[in-house]
Design a protein around this motif. Structure first.
Motif, PDB file in Angstrom:
ATOM      1  N   GLN A   1       0.809  -1.216   0.000  1.00  0.00           N
ATOM      2  CA  GLN A   1       0.000   0.000   0.000  1.00  0.00           C
ATOM      3  C   GLN A   1       0.844   1.269   0.000  1.00  0.00           C
ATOM      4  O   GLN A   1       0.309   2.369   0.035  1.00  0.00           O
ATOM      5  CB  GLN A   1      -0.940  -0.010   1.211  1.00  0.00           C
ATOM      6  N   ILE A   2       2.157   1.119  -0.070  1.00  0.00           N
ATOM      7  CA  ILE A   2       3.046   2.286  -0.112  1.00  0.00           C
ATOM      8  C   ILE A   2       3.520   2.477  -1.540  1.00  0.00           C
ATOM      9  O   ILE A   2       4.360   1.726  -2.030  1.00  0.00           O
ATOM     10  CB  ILE A   2       4.260   2.112   0.828  1.00  0.00           C
ATOM     11  N   LYS A   3       2.936   3.461  -2.216  1.00  0.00           N
ATOM     12  CA  LYS A   3       3.390   3.810  -3.573  1.00  0.00           C
ATOM     13  C   LYS A   3       4.563   4.772  -3.456  1.00  0.00           C
ATOM     14  O   LYS A   3       4.462   5.804  -2.795  1.00  0.00           O
ATOM     15  CB  LYS A   3       2.268   4.456  -4.372  1.00  0.00           C
ATOM     16  N   VAL A   4       5.648   4.410  -4.099  1.00  0.00           N
ATOM     17  CA  VAL A   4       6.861   5.212  -4.036  1.00  0.00           C
ATOM     18  C   VAL A   4       6.743   6.396  -4.998  1.00  0.00           C
ATOM     19  O   VAL A   4       6.293   6.245  -6.138  1.00  0.00           O
ATOM     20  CB  VAL A   4       8.093   4.361  -4.390  1.00  0.00           C
ATOM     21  N   SER A   5       7.147   7.570  -4.508  1.00  0.00           N
ATOM     22  CA  SER A   5       7.210   8.763  -5.350  1.00  0.00           C
ATOM     23  C   SER A   5       8.624   9.335  -5.250  1.00  0.00           C
ATOM     24  O   SER A   5       9.431   8.882  -4.429  1.00  0.00           O
ATOM     25  CB  SER A   5       6.178   9.795  -4.897  1.00  0.00           C
ATOM     26  N   GLU A   6       8.904  10.322  -6.064  1.00  0.00           N
ATOM     27  CA  GLU A   6      10.229  10.956  -6.032  1.00  0.00           C
ATOM     28  C   GLU A   6      10.529  11.521  -4.636  1.00  0.00           C
ATOM     29  O   GLU A   6      11.685  11.581  -4.225  1.00  0.00           O
ATOM     30  CB  GLU A   6      10.323  12.065  -7.082  1.00  0.00           C
ATOM     31  N   GLU A   7       9.497  11.917  -3.912  1.00  0.00           N
ATOM     32  CA  GLU A   7       9.666  12.475  -2.568  1.00  0.00           C
ATOM     33  C   GLU A   7      10.117  11.416  -1.552  1.00  0.00           C
ATOM     34  O   GLU A   7      10.458  11.744  -0.424  1.00  0.00           O
ATOM     35  CB  GLU A   7       8.369  13.128  -2.081  1.00  0.00           C
ATOM     36  N   HIS A   8      10.081  10.148  -1.946  1.00  0.00           N
ATOM     37  CA  HIS A   8      10.473   9.079  -1.044  1.00  0.00           C
ATOM     38  C   HIS A   8      11.952   8.705  -1.162  1.00  0.00           C
ATOM     39  O   HIS A   8      12.370   7.673  -0.622  1.00  0.00           O
ATOM     40  CB  HIS A   8       9.605   7.838  -1.270  1.00  0.00           C
ATOM     41  N   GLU A   9      12.733   9.509  -1.839  1.00  0.00           N
ATOM     42  CA  GLU A   9      14.170   9.274  -1.933  1.00  0.00           C
ATOM     43  C   GLU A   9      14.742   9.104  -0.522  1.00  0.00           C
ATOM     44  O   GLU A   9      14.591   9.993   0.316  1.00  0.00           O
ATOM     45  CB  GLU A   9      14.863  10.442  -2.633  1.00  0.00           C
ATOM     46  N   GLY A  10      15.341   7.935  -0.246  1.00  0.00           N
ATOM     47  CA  GLY A  10      15.930   7.664   1.058  1.00  0.00           C
ATOM     48  C   GLY A  10      15.011   6.964   2.045  1.00  0.00           C
ATOM     49  O   GLY A  10      15.428   6.654   3.165  1.00  0.00           O
ATOM     50  N   LEU A  11      13.772   6.693   1.642  1.00  0.00           N
ATOM     51  CA  LEU A  11      12.822   5.999   2.511  1.00  0.00           C
ATOM     52  C   LEU A  11      13.438   4.708   3.043  1.00  0.00           C
ATOM     53  O   LEU A  11      14.014   3.938   2.285  1.00  0.00           O
ATOM     54  CB  LEU A  11      11.540   5.688   1.731  1.00  0.00           C
ATOM     55  N   THR A  12      13.305   4.493   4.349  1.00  0.00           N
ATOM     56  CA  THR A  12      13.860   3.297   4.975  1.00  0.00           C
ATOM     57  C   THR A  12      12.767   2.569   5.747  1.00  0.00           C
ATOM     58  O   THR A  12      11.994   3.191   6.469  1.00  0.00           O
ATOM     59  CB  THR A  12      15.011   3.662   5.927  1.00  0.00           C
ATOM     60  N   MET A  13      12.717   1.248   5.556  1.00  0.00           N
ATOM     61  CA  MET A  13      11.760   0.384   6.236  1.00  0.00           C
ATOM     62  C   MET A  13      12.480  -0.843   6.762  1.00  0.00           C
ATOM     63  O   MET A  13      13.544  -1.193   6.263  1.00  0.00           O
ATOM     64  CB  MET A  13      10.652  -0.053   5.266  1.00  0.00           C
ATOM     65  N   HIS A  14      11.859  -1.497   7.731  1.00  0.00           N
ATOM     66  CA  HIS A  14      12.419  -2.711   8.329  1.00  0.00           C
ATOM     67  C   HIS A  14      11.400  -3.840   8.230  1.00  0.00           C
ATOM     68  O   HIS A  14      10.192  -3.620   8.418  1.00  0.00           O
ATOM     69  CB  HIS A  14      12.766  -2.475   9.806  1.00  0.00           C
ATOM     70  N   VAL A  15      11.880  -5.037   7.945  1.00  0.00           N
ATOM     71  CA  VAL A  15      11.033  -6.227   7.887  1.00  0.00           C
ATOM     72  C   VAL A  15      10.888  -6.754   9.321  1.00  0.00           C
ATOM     73  O   VAL A  15      11.885  -6.867  10.032  1.00  0.00           O
ATOM     74  CB  VAL A  15      11.649  -7.307   6.970  1.00  0.00           C
ATOM     75  N   PRO A  16       9.659  -7.072   9.754  1.00  0.00           N
ATOM     76  CA  PRO A  16       9.496  -7.618  11.100  1.00  0.00           C
ATOM     77  C   PRO A  16      10.121  -8.997  11.255  1.00  0.00           C
ATOM     78  O   PRO A  16      10.481  -9.643  10.278  1.00  0.00           O
ATOM     79  CB  PRO A  16       7.975  -7.697  11.288  1.00  0.00           C
ATOM     80  N   GLU A  17      10.218  -9.424  12.492  1.00  0.00           N
ATOM     81  CA  GLU A  17      10.826 -10.725  12.803  1.00  0.00           C
ATOM     82  C   GLU A  17      10.139 -11.856  12.049  1.00  0.00           C
ATOM     83  O   GLU A  17      10.779 -12.825  11.639  1.00  0.00           O
ATOM     84  CB  GLU A  17      10.727 -10.975  14.310  1.00  0.00           C
ATOM     85  N   ARG A  18       8.821 -11.758  11.887  1.00  0.00           N
ATOM     86  CA  ARG A  18       8.093 -12.756  11.099  1.00  0.00           C
ATOM     87  C   ARG A  18       6.843 -12.112  10.537  1.00  0.00           C
ATOM     88  O   ARG A  18       6.411 -11.059  10.984  1.00  0.00           O
ATOM     89  CB  ARG A  18       7.748 -13.995  11.921  1.00  0.00           C
ATOM     90  N   GLN A  19       6.260 -12.762   9.543  1.00  0.00           N
ATOM     91  CA  GLN A  19       5.001 -12.302   8.957  1.00  0.00           C
ATOM     92  C   GLN A  19       3.882 -13.163   9.480  1.00  0.00           C
ATOM     93  O   GLN A  19       4.106 -14.271   9.970  1.00  0.00           O
ATOM     94  CB  GLN A  19       5.070 -12.357   7.424  1.00  0.00           C
ATOM     95  N   SER A  20       2.665 -12.679   9.348  1.00  0.00           N
ATOM     96  CA  SER A  20       1.493 -13.430   9.835  1.00  0.00           C
ATOM     97  C   SER A  20       1.300 -14.706   9.067  1.00  0.00           C
ATOM     98  O   SER A  20       1.605 -14.846   7.935  1.00  0.00           O
ATOM     99  CB  SER A  20       0.248 -12.587   9.688  1.00  0.00           C
TER     100      SER A  20
END
Length: 106
Positions: free
Chosen positions: A87-106
């Protein structure tokens, strides 16, 4: 093309050059990021592409919509920075966006 970072659950950083308009999930799957399962293929019908958005980015990424918020109820270890990467659409304004993957998925 903005560059985004996804940190795997083991701490391995993945730096990705992505097309504006694509989703974080699409790019994570395309680049075989461990822990991003995406069982529903981006239809917001599961919570297997759950990520934590870095605090400094959460306002720019924005809050989850109502359907996404409902799906996050099924995610593991939901936090205030939790989002579904489909649900996160990347735009030019997202340059440098950082996310982390959780320990596990559902």
């Amino acid at each position: 093309m903005p560059k985004i970072s996804i940190i795997a659950k083991d701490g391995t950083p993945f730096e990705l050059q992505v097309e504006a308009g694509s989703t974080v999930m699409e790019n994570a799957v395309r680049n075989s990021i461990p822990g991003i399962v995406s069982e529903c293929g981006g239809a917001c019908a599961c919570a297997t592409c759950h990520v934590y958005v870095d605090e400094e980015w959460i306002e720019r990424v924005g809050p989850p919509g109502s359907i996404e918020a409902d799906m996050l109820e099924f995610a593991y270890d939901v936090r205030s920075t939790s989002r579904l990467s489909c649900q996160i659409k990347v735009s030019e304004e997202h340059e440098g966006l950082t996310m982390h993957v959780p320990e596990r998925q559902s």
